[in-house]
Design a protein around this motif. Structure first.
Motif, PDB file in Angstrom:
ATOM      1  N   ARG A 149       0.845  -1.209   0.000  1.00 22.96           N
ATOM      2  CA  ARG A 149       0.000   0.000   0.000  1.00 22.96           C
ATOM      3  C   ARG A 149       0.874   1.251   0.000  1.00 22.96           C
ATOM      4  O   ARG A 149       0.574   2.229  -0.697  1.00 22.96           O
ATOM      5  CB  ARG A 149      -0.936  -0.001   1.211  1.00 22.96           C
ATOM      6  N   THR A 169       1.274  -8.512  -6.618  1.00 24.77           N
ATOM      7  CA  THR A 169       0.605  -9.271  -5.560  1.00 24.77           C
ATOM      8  C   THR A 169       1.163 -10.689  -5.413  1.00 24.77           C
ATOM      9  O   THR A 169       0.658 -11.479  -4.628  1.00 24.77           O
ATOM     10  CB  THR A 169      -0.924  -9.362  -5.815  1.00 24.77           C
ATOM     11  N   ILE A 180      -5.285  -5.375  -1.959  1.00 32.52           N
ATOM     12  CA  ILE A 180      -4.481  -4.554  -2.886  1.00 32.52           C
ATOM     13  C   ILE A 180      -5.258  -4.334  -4.192  1.00 32.52           C
ATOM     14  O   ILE A 180      -5.277  -3.234  -4.752  1.00 32.52           O
ATOM     15  CB  ILE A 180      -3.112  -5.233  -3.165  1.00 32.52           C
TER      16      ILE A 180
END
Ligand code: ADP
Ligand code: MG
Length: 221
Positions: A149, A169, A180
């Motif tokens: 983030r 990811t 996310i």
């Protein structure tokens, strides 16, 4: 929002490393506000393609027309181009010796923003990623999802036109991956940000993407 305006037009893009031909003539059009995913086997040239888009790699031939300017051309100003692009990676690439606040502020300092303007923007981004109360923490004190983030906030700090995600990811568990993806979706919807993401997870493709490009051996097939 209707998605029609062309943002990036790639024409016959080639990239060689010495004798190794890695990109063998890529043609792609990416429209403003789209979320495009690039999938394909390891070694097929996905990362190289993404790296050409922000000129981390210099194309060997072909065109990359970004908002009307061919950035593959000789005399292009790389710094001006890079301001339009944010990028995130599998391993976050945060500065471990800087706080979360300073990680996000870093690109803005580099661009010469005033202290007040930086503070306002960083706080706005901390709210977006829901980490206001962790602003004085260091990356090592955060979870993988929180680190990603922060990386997203840093990548978006100066309002780029495009966010490039290279396996962003892949190091995260499924639940964190979801959070996310929700964040990426949110910035796409709220700010009209164009997103190009490399992934090997079909769940990611289904969850967020408008369009999929499948790469194989240096080509989009
Ligand atoms: P992918 O992201 O799809 O796994 P890459 O774009 O990373 O593929 O790599 C494609 C091919 O280019 C691979 O064979 C890789 O070894 C080669 N390659 C990538 N970067 C370099 C480099 N800097 N120098 C030489 N070969 C490279
Ligand atoms: Mg790769």
């Amino acid at each position: 929002m209707s998605v029609t305006k062309e943002l990036i037009v790639v024409k016959d893009l080639h990239k060689n490393f010495g004798d190794l031909e890695v990109l063998k003539g890529i043609d792609q059009t990416i429209h403003q506000g789209e979320v495009v995913s690039i999938i394909g086997p390891s070694g097929s040239g996905k990362s190289t393609f993404l790296r050409c888009l922000n000129l981390l790699e210099k194309p060997s031939s072909g065109q990359i027309i970004f908002e009307g300017i061919d950035i593959a051309a000789e005399n292009v100003d790389i710094d001006t181009h890079r301001k339009k692009i944010g990028m995130i990676f599998q391993h976050f690439n945060l500065y471990n010796s800087r706080t979360i606040y300073d990680n996000i502020a870093f690109p803005l300092k580099h661009l010469g923003w005033s202290k007040d303007k930086i503070q306002k923007r960083v706080l706005e981004l901390l709210e977006l990623i829901d980490l206001v109360e962790r602003k004085d923490s260091y990356p090592s004190q955060l979870s993988g999802g929180q680190k990603q983030r922060v990386a997203i906030a840093r990548a978006l700090a100066n309002n780029p036109k495009v966010l490039l995600c290279d396996e962003a990811t892949s190091a995260l568990d499924p639940q964190t991956t979801q959070s996310i993806l929700q964040l990426i979706k949110k910035v796409n919807k709220e700010f009209g940000l164009t997103v190009i993401l490399i992934t090997h997870e079909m769940a990611v493709v289904k969850e967020v993407c408008d369009k999929v490009a499948v790469m194989e051996d240096g080509r989009v097939v």
